[in-house]
Design a protein around this motif. Sequence first.
Motif, PDB file in Angstrom:
ATOM      1  N   ARG A  25       4.145  81.635  43.345  1.00 46.76           N
ATOM      2  CA  ARG A  25       5.035  81.929  44.473  1.00 46.76           C
ATOM      3  C   ARG A  25       5.415  83.411  44.513  1.00 46.76           C
ATOM      4  NH1 ARG A  25       9.770  77.377  44.537  1.00 46.76           N
ATOM      5  NH2 ARG A  25      10.733  79.002  45.834  1.00 46.76           N
ATOM      6  N   GLY A  26       4.910  84.182  43.557  1.00 44.06           N
ATOM      7  CA  GLY A  26       5.190  85.619  43.545  1.00 44.06           C
ATOM      8  C   GLY A  26       6.418  86.008  42.754  1.00 44.06           C
ATOM      9  N   ILE A  27       6.891  85.114  41.890  1.00 49.49           N
ATOM     10  CA  ILE A  27       8.084  85.386  41.095  1.00 49.49           C
ATOM     11  C   ILE A  27       7.670  85.651  39.650  1.00 49.49           C
ATOM     12  CG2 ILE A  27      10.268  84.443  40.221  1.00 49.49           C
ATOM     13  CD1 ILE A  27      10.370  82.766  42.815  1.00 49.49           C
ATOM     14  N   PRO A  28       7.764  86.878  39.171  1.00 50.97           N
ATOM     15  CA  PRO A  28       7.365  87.162  37.791  1.00 50.97           C
ATOM     16  C   PRO A  28       8.292  86.495  36.788  1.00 50.97           C
ATOM     17  CG  PRO A  28       8.381  89.096  38.796  1.00 50.97           C
ATOM     18  CD  PRO A  28       8.220  88.079  39.887  1.00 50.97           C
ATOM     19  N   VAL A  29       7.691  85.961  35.729  1.00 55.59           N
ATOM     20  CA  VAL A  29       8.451  85.327  34.652  1.00 55.59           C
ATOM     21  C   VAL A  29       8.124  86.054  33.350  1.00 55.59           C
ATOM     22  CG1 VAL A  29       8.893  83.223  33.358  1.00 55.59           C
ATOM     23  CG2 VAL A  29       8.426  83.100  35.824  1.00 55.59           C
TER      24      VAL A  29
ATOM     25  N   ALA B 130      15.456  75.882  41.454  1.00 54.05           N
ATOM     26  CA  ALA B 130      16.730  76.031  42.159  1.00 54.05           C
ATOM     27  C   ALA B 130      17.129  77.501  42.220  1.00 54.05           C
ATOM     28  CB  ALA B 130      17.811  75.208  41.471  1.00 54.05           C
ATOM     29  N   MET B 131      16.885  78.224  41.138  1.00 51.83           N
ATOM     30  CA  MET B 131      17.161  79.667  41.138  1.00 51.83           C
ATOM     31  C   MET B 131      16.292  80.377  42.169  1.00 51.83           C
ATOM     32  SD  MET B 131      17.350  80.459  37.050  1.00 51.83           S
ATOM     33  CE  MET B 131      18.439  79.508  35.983  1.00 51.83           C
ATOM     34  N   ALA B 132      15.003  80.047  42.154  1.00 52.61           N
ATOM     35  CA  ALA B 132      14.082  80.681  43.103  1.00 52.61           C
ATOM     36  C   ALA B 132      14.467  80.359  44.545  1.00 52.61           C
ATOM     37  CB  ALA B 132      12.653  80.235  42.816  1.00 52.61           C
ATOM     38  N   ASP B 133      14.843  79.131  44.797  1.00 47.12           N
ATOM     39  CA  ASP B 133      15.234  78.728  46.147  1.00 47.12           C
ATOM     40  C   ASP B 133      16.531  79.402  46.588  1.00 47.12           C
ATOM     41  OD1 ASP B 133      13.009  77.111  46.262  1.00 47.12           O
ATOM     42  OD2 ASP B 133      14.092  75.271  45.694  1.00 47.12           O
ATOM     43  N   SER B 134      17.322  79.841  45.597  1.00 43.67           N
ATOM     44  CA  SER B 134      18.586  80.533  45.908  1.00 43.67           C
ATOM     45  C   SER B 134      18.400  82.045  46.031  1.00 43.67           C
ATOM     46  CB  SER B 134      19.623  80.227  44.823  1.00 43.67           C
ATOM     47  OG  SER B 134      19.918  78.839  44.799  1.00 43.67           O
ATOM     48  N   GLY B 135      17.152  82.509  45.927  1.00 47.22           N
ATOM     49  CA  GLY B 135      16.883  83.927  46.141  1.00 47.22           C
ATOM     50  C   GLY B 135      16.535  84.715  44.906  1.00 47.22           C
ATOM     51  N   CYS B 136      16.388  84.057  43.762  1.00 49.08           N
ATOM     52  CA  CYS B 136      16.022  84.765  42.534  1.00 49.08           C
ATOM     53  C   CYS B 136      14.593  85.298  42.650  1.00 49.08           C
ATOM     54  CB  CYS B 136      16.135  83.815  41.336  1.00 49.08           C
ATOM     55  SG  CYS B 136      15.831  84.595  39.755  1.00 49.08           S
ATOM     56  N   LYS B 137      14.395  86.581  42.312  1.00 50.20           N
ATOM     57  CA  LYS B 137      13.100  87.237  42.483  1.00 50.20           C
ATOM     58  C   LYS B 137      12.345  87.462  41.178  1.00 50.20           C
ATOM     59  CE  LYS B 137      13.636  87.587  46.915  1.00 50.20           C
ATOM     60  NZ  LYS B 137      12.823  86.741  47.814  1.00 50.20           N
ATOM     61  N   GLY B 138      12.983  87.163  40.058  1.00 47.08           N
ATOM     62  CA  GLY B 138      12.325  87.333  38.768  1.00 47.08           C
ATOM     63  C   GLY B 138      13.171  86.688  37.685  1.00 47.08           C
ATOM     64  N   ILE B 139      12.521  86.202  36.628  1.00 44.34           N
ATOM     65  CA  ILE B 139      13.233  85.478  35.579  1.00 44.34           C
ATOM     66  C   ILE B 139      12.758  85.947  34.208  1.00 44.34           C
ATOM     67  CG2 ILE B 139      13.746  83.211  34.577  1.00 44.34           C
ATOM     68  CD1 ILE B 139      13.175  81.978  37.329  1.00 44.34           C
TER      69      ILE B 139
END
Length: 330
Positions: free
Chosen positions: A256-260, A220-229
Amino acid sequence: MQKKLLLLSTGGTIASVVSDSGLVPKESGEDLLKLLGEIPYDIDVKDILQLDSSNMQPEEWKFIAEKIYEYRKDYDGIVLSHGTDTMAYTASMLTFMLQNIEIPVILTGSQVPINVVLSDAPDNLRLAFAAAASCQPGIYLAFDRKIMLGCRTVKVRTTNFNAFESVNVPPVARVTSDGLIFNNQNHKKDKQPCILNTDIDSRVSLVKLFPGFDPKLLFAMADSGCKGIVIEGYGLGGMNYIRRNTVAAIGKLIRRGIPVIASSQCLYERSDLTKYEVGRLALLEGAISARDMTSESAITKLMWALGQGMDVHEVAEFFDTDVANEVTIE
């Protein structure tokens, strides 16, 4: 010859006065200085903000960094008075925005306004000026008779004067009856020039795991535009994979290209994803270890990395690099 220092005032509790709506920052930098009495330095004052630090955000970080960069060549050191609540975040971000700064920059504040008789503000300010006159170049935080690396500090107490701790490294210096005593630490002395770089991406999130956490919230965070966690896992950084499979979710986000970034909920010591199965599985999915970084430093380092346009692999390499003593690479 007296050291020439600059006080940049930004508000915070140290500059607050009583109002109908509670404490609000109103005192100027000159007001702060007047209450200190004689100090053996040549001090200029500039008021650049007047905010409770709970309102300090990325726009203010950029503005503060720009002001420090602008004035750094005219002074031997700079003191930044700041509210305590987000001071550790500001100190960490300035570490990345002002890499290789040529002078010491010291953040300080207080738990009690300076106009109160028993305030801790005068001692903290005096310490900050002494640090600005004697520390090696870098970003520091001075509080309650301790000088600490800015990127290693965490606010750990809400009301006690001993509000900040230096996490996983000892303080740079302490005040004793013998004066300001420095530890024998080998800080980096990089000869490269300081380059102001305020490009950041604040579309990130800091998540603390708890039993029952639903990993769907990460999507949900990623779908809302979050680029890293940054995820604060358990102990050494372990994450659950039974039923609510956080480990699998991390793998999908990374693809998906989102660094964690995987850190520990424990304040002290390091995260180590290699020791337990619950960590190794996350590592295999691509989770990036924060090692012994503070959460404040990890989230600001991630913002800065994303602001440089780094992809997942470049972010991983960046987190495998010690920029300014913010992480221990073994």
